[in-house]
Design a protein around this motif. Structure first.
Motif, short mmCIF file in Angstrom:
data_model
loop_
_atom_site.label_atom_id
_atom_site.label_comp_id
_atom_site.label_asym_id
_atom_site.label_seq_id
_atom_site.Cartn_x
_atom_site.Cartn_y
_atom_site.Cartn_z
N ASP A 24 62.14 29.11 72.51
CA ASP A 24 63.36 28.67 71.84
C ASP A 24 63.43 27.37 71.35
OD1 ASP A 24 66.34 29.65 71.83
OD2 ASP A 24 66.25 27.70 72.59
N SER A 25 63.85 26.92 70.20
CA SER A 25 63.70 25.69 69.42
C SER A 25 62.37 25.03 69.65
CB SER A 25 64.74 24.81 70.46
OG SER A 25 65.86 25.52 70.49
N GLU B 9 72.15 18.94 71.49
CA GLU B 9 72.59 20.16 71.31
C GLU B 9 73.31 20.57 70.06
OE1 GLU B 9 71.76 23.46 72.23
OE2 GLU B 9 72.21 23.21 74.31
N SER C 12 75.10 22.60 68.80
CA SER C 12 76.47 23.29 69.26
C SER C 12 76.77 23.69 70.50
CB SER C 12 76.96 24.43 68.17
OG SER C 12 78.22 25.08 68.55
N GLY C 13 76.10 24.79 71.07
CA GLY C 13 76.13 25.47 72.24
C GLY C 13 77.20 26.36 71.89
N GLY D 168 70.90 31.09 72.29
CA GLY D 168 72.00 30.92 71.17
C GLY D 168 71.90 31.36 69.85
N LEU D 169 70.79 31.33 69.20
CA LEU D 169 70.76 31.56 67.74
C LEU D 169 70.76 32.96 67.72
CD1 LEU D 169 68.45 30.15 65.22
CD2 LEU D 169 67.73 32.34 65.80
N ASN E 204 80.25 26.91 65.34
CA ASN E 204 80.12 28.28 65.68
C ASN E 204 81.21 28.85 66.41
OD1 ASN E 204 76.61 27.50 66.65
ND2 ASN E 204 77.40 28.12 64.99
N HIS F 186 69.97 24.72 62.84
CA HIS F 186 70.46 25.02 64.08
C HIS F 186 69.94 23.89 65.07
CE1 HIS F 186 72.45 28.95 63.95
NE2 HIS F 186 71.52 29.27 62.98
N THR F 187 69.28 23.04 64.56
CA THR F 187 68.76 22.02 65.26
C THR F 187 68.42 20.57 64.83
OG1 THR F 187 67.32 21.59 67.22
CG2 THR F 187 66.39 22.68 65.34
F1 GPW Z 1 65.54 25.46 67.10
N1 GPW Z 1 69.10 27.56 68.89
C1 GPW Z 1 68.58 28.45 69.39
F2 GPW Z 1 67.32 25.55 65.99
O1 GPW Z 1 68.94 29.12 70.22
F3 GPW Z 1 65.89 27.13 65.64
N2 GPW Z 1 67.33 28.82 69.20
C2 GPW Z 1 66.61 28.06 68.20
O2 GPW Z 1 65.29 28.21 68.05
C3 GPW Z 1 67.35 26.98 67.48
C4 GPW Z 1 68.44 26.53 67.78
C5 GPW Z 1 66.52 26.20 66.49
C6 GPW Z 1 70.51 27.21 69.24
C7 GPW Z 1 71.01 25.84 69.29
O3 GPW Z 1 69.95 25.04 70.33
C8 GPW Z 1 72.20 25.81 70.17
O4 GPW Z 1 73.00 24.49 69.82
C9 GPW Z 1 73.28 26.58 69.03
O5 GPW Z 1 74.49 26.64 69.80
C10 GPW Z 1 72.69 27.83 68.59
O6 GPW Z 1 71.41 27.84 68.16
C11 GPW Z 1 73.78 28.56 67.52
O7 GPW Z 1 73.62 27.79 66.44
#
Ligand code: GPW
Length: 812
Positions: A265-266, A641, A643-644, A119-120, A453, A351-352
């Motif tokens: 991721d995240s 989540e 946003s998604g 997503g990011l 988003n 983003h989280t």
């Molecule tokens: F952990 N997201 C992602 F916040 O794709 F850094 N990778 C990441 O490493 C992170 C967030 C971080 C996503 C979110 O999980 C998703 O909910 C959101 O829609 C997307 O970032 C774009 O904002």
């Protein structure tokens, strides 16, 4: 041959001439790759002039520009979107057809540019498209990874990762700009030289120098002549150093710097190479911005009138310190003045709320790799503490300062060093203010804001779903193609049976296209008239693919053991990569694959249910799945989540969402109304209540619900073959470790919600109306609007009227 002026005859001549020039071959003998290369070259050379003009106009007109710093960009394939945005798509498609060539076969030659995880990174690329399409002066800044996100294969149902050599056959779109290279310094130590007049000059002694070489890619705006720049940096051994002795290890270390994208991721692991990557693209980007600014005959003090820097999550948070370093050490600016500018220039998106994703670097690592940057961060921290002392209480200062417990808290640096911190959906931004970043909200209430988003609707509807696009053109005209909110005109047809019928036919065509793809990829023939139920996103426990699986198993046992016969046939489609080190996520993949196999091999159920877990989920794969979806699974545990964005893409393509009240799902519900979405499960405040009272007992749900017990037991009782370890691991996560993400708690509500979905689908009249209302209300999630809000509220940049041509002239 400017953008939007191109006729078939002229194109054919140009194309055939270039094919001969490049390959000395006729179109009949040319390979698809030669055709692809020729077409790509022609496209690029045709927007080159606009690219140069865009670039020089921004300077000429003294426009403020934003630089979007992101450690990930995930554009996918670029050929078709460039054609669309240039206004060439139909012409080129027809011209090639005349020559016996299918455009789709040609574009399939392009490897996905997959320099992101999910997503990011995809958001960053949607923003690049929208920034150019709005005619906004904006650039991307990132890393040119040699290997993109790993390719995923399944072997015996297990995920196996393979390298993604996306550059193996070259990259048509990029331009290497040797002359814009800069040096980036690592390691060594800082000596503070005191001059006679008392000023202190820091000198970086014994550094490892890495040469950063930029590769620029044009970001073509939608029919407006704007072509912005995505600048990605590669690491090389500096020429001047080449003659010096360098160990093989050191040379290798430099080349490794931009070699791979971290596939987590995240989740942050605190790896040294990752920190090097972060500083590398930050320093290269900030240096090149300042170097360019200095060609402008403007005073450095006024920099904030010309430059905005956006920090996409904390990975580029060192922008704050690097910017300070250059102003202090190179420009000899005073601390106060430099700091003032820095805060005005920088802005940050979170983003989280998940703590494992919040970056913290050890003081030792940062200090040894970046001695000067560390000094500056220390000083920012010291001044922060000094400024706040006596103003707010001591504990609050300790919780918000940048350096504590031997760790450098990157989110703290980003918030303190910028004028804006935003979340990515209303709920998420509220949680930042009230919970996660509440301490900072108390200190800087005015800095916090929300920017929900958005998605590049051109790619996700116009390109990915031509069948639906044609129905829309015929029904509401074409203005939706440049003004997404005009999709709302479809509401006038919400009860129109003829329109319903056309929507149904478009969806069916897309389902057949996906079914053919699945047959070709997996050898599995699926029921094209089943409900296509889709969950596509990274595999992560909080996203709860497991909850989806529990429902599938429930249906399976209802057929097998309870003799249910009236189940509406469903195809459950998954696409998901797990981080290579994320053991639990990989176990979920294995178990889903084994359940899929069990169902497929069982004639009693295989005509009613099937699971298709497609390998190697990617932007291009999403473009085939999303238009065919009937149901959109958005079932993360409420609050997790941020946003998604797949939720928005699926809605735009007419899927009905089954969702928890999480992230942007809430705003989707607000857009379509309760009757046109199926909501279930714990709310965010119920989740927080459980945390506060510590009174969740997963076991009691397992015990109380026989259907649930049957399903959970199947992970360990031999019902499902080949999952001895994985099944046990999942079973234990639910019962021994008390089900961290409340899967069992939400199970019953989810199964009931799925019954509602089934009931709604069986009433096609109702279903088609719901679907129509989703499409009609998806315009608000266009990233065009999102980036305009960033531009107005955060970056303070604007488009010149002529670069907004497409919208202002209603140009289609
Ligand atoms: F952990 N997201 C992602 F916040 O794709 F850094 N990778 C990441 O490493 C992170 C967030 C971080 C996503 C979110 O999980 C998703 O909910 C959101 O829609 C997307 O970032 C774009 O904002």
């Amino acid at each position: 041959m400017g953008v939007t002026t191109m006729n078939k005859t002229a194109f054919k001549k140009k194309f055939l001439d270039l094919l001969t020039e490049k390959f000395a071959i006729s179109v009949e003998d040319a390979s698809l790759f030669e055709i692809y290369t020729t077409l790509g070259t022609l496209i690029r050379s045709s927007y080159a002039k606009d690219w140069r003009h865009t670039w020089s106009n921004y300077d000429h007109e003294q426009q403020k520009q934003v630089y979007y710093f992101s450690i990930e960009f995930l554009p996918g394939r670029m050929m078709k979107s460039n054609l669309l945005n240039m206004g060439w798509l139909d012409t080129v498609q027809a011209a090639l057809a005349d020559l016996g060539i299918q455009l789709d076969d040609v574009v399939a030659q392009e490897p996905d540019m997959a320099l992101g995880n999910g997503g990011l990174g995809r958001l960053a690329s949607c923003f690049m498209d929208s920034i150019a399409s709005e005619g906004l002066p904006g650039n991307g800044n990132g890393i040119r990874y040699k290997y993109g996100l790993f390719k995923q294969k399944f072997i015996d149902g297990y995920q196996v990762e393979l390298p993604n050599e996306w550059l193996a056959r070259g990259n048509l779109w990029e331009v290497r700009r040797e002359s814009k290279s800069v040096d980036v310094y690592f390691n060594g130590y800082v000596r503070l030289n005191k001059l006679d007049d008392g000023t202190i000059v820091p000198v970086h002694e014994d550094p490892t120098i890495v040469r950063a070489v930029p590769y620029d890619t044009g970001m073509v705006g939608f029919r407006n002549g704007t072509v912005n720049t995505l600048r990605l940096w590669d690491a090389e051994i500096p020429l001047s150093e080449e003659s010096l002795y360098r160990s093989i290890e050191q040379r290798r270390a430099i080349q490794d710097l931009t070699s791979v994208l971290y596939p987590d991721d995240s989740n942050e692991e605190g790896r040294r190479l990752r920190l090097m990557q972060e500083y590398f693209f930050v320093s290269a980007g900030v240096q090149s911005i300042l170097r360019h600014f200095k060609t402008k005959q403007q005073k450095m003090q006024n920099l904030d009138e010309f430059v905005a820097i956006h920090i996409n999550d904390t990975h580029p948070a060192m922008c704050v310190a690097e910017f300070m370093r250059l102003l202090l050490d190179e420009e000899k600016m005073s601390w106060e003045r430099a700091w003032n500018l820095t805060v005005k220039v920088m802005s940050y998106t979170n983003h989280t709320i998940m703590s494992e994703a919040l970056e913290k670097w050890s003081v030792e690592m940062l200090q040894s790799m970046q001695p000067r940057i560390y000094q500056i961060i220390e000083e920012i921290d010291r001044r922060f503490v000094e400024e706040m002392t006596g103003v707010v209480d001591w504990e609050l200062i300790q919780r918000t300062r940048i350096i504590s417990d031997g760790l450098v808290h990157m989110a703290h640096l980003a918030i303190i060093g910028s004028h804006s911190t935003n979340g990515v959906a209303k709920l998420h931004s509220d949680l930042l203010k009230t919970v996660v970043l509440h301490d900072f909200y108390r200190l800087y209430p005015d800095r916090f804001n929300n920017k929900t988003n958005g998605i590049a609707e051109r790619r996700w509807l116009q390109l990915a779903n031509p069948s639906l696009s044609t129905v829309l053109d015929k029904t509401i005209g074409q203005t939706w193609r440049y003004e997404a909110n005009d999709l709302h005109l479809l509401m006038n047809y919400s009860e129109d049976k003829a329109v319903h019928k056309q929507l149904q036919q478009a969806k069916q065509a897309n389902k057949e296209r996906l079914a053919a793809f699945i047959l070709q990829e997996t050898g599995v023939r699926i029921n094209e008239h089943a409900i296509f139920d889709v969950q596509i996103k990274r595999l992560h426990a909080y996203k709860r693919q497991l909850l989806n699986l529990l429902h599938i198993l429930t249906l399976y046992f209802e057929i097998k053991e309870e003799g249910f016969t009236d189940i509406q046939p469903r195809v459950f489609i998954f696409g998901a990569k797990a981080a290579p080190s994320y053991h639990y996520a990989k176990s979920i993949i294995k178990v889903i694959n084994e359940v899929g196999k069990m169902i497929q091999e069982d004639p009693e159920v295989s005509d009613k249910l099937s699971i298709v877990f497609l390998e190697d989920y990617s932007v291009s794969l999403a473009e085939v799945i999303i238009p065919a979806a009937d149901v959109s699974e958005q079932i993360s545990l409420a609050s997790k989540e941020a946003s998604g964005t797949s939720n928005m893409k699926l809605m735009l393509n007419g899927a009905i969402t089954i969702a928890t009240l999480d992230g942007a799902n809430i705003e989707i519900r607000d857009a379509v109304g309760d009757e046109n979405i199926v909501i279930f499960g714990l709310t965010e405040s119920q989740v927080y209540d459980y945390y506060e009272q510590a009174n969740y007992h997963a076991y009691s749900y397992y015990e109380a619900l026989p259907k649930l017990k049957r399903v959970v037991d199947s992970f360990v009782d031999g019902t499902i073959a080949n999952i001895y370890q994985e099944g046990k691991e999942i079973f234990d996560s639910l019962l021994t470790y008390n089900d961290e993400f409340f899967v069992l708690r939400d199970y019953e509500a989810y199964v009931n919600a799925q019954k509602e979905i089934e009931k709604a689908y069986q009433n096609q009249e109702r279903w088609l109306k719901m679907s129509l209302i989703n499409v009609a209300n998806a315009g608000r999630f266009s990233a065009d609007y999102t980036v305009m809000k960033y531009a107005e509220d955060i970056w303070q940049i604007e488009a010149k009227p002529k670069s907004r041509k497409a919208k202002d002239e209603k140009y289609v």
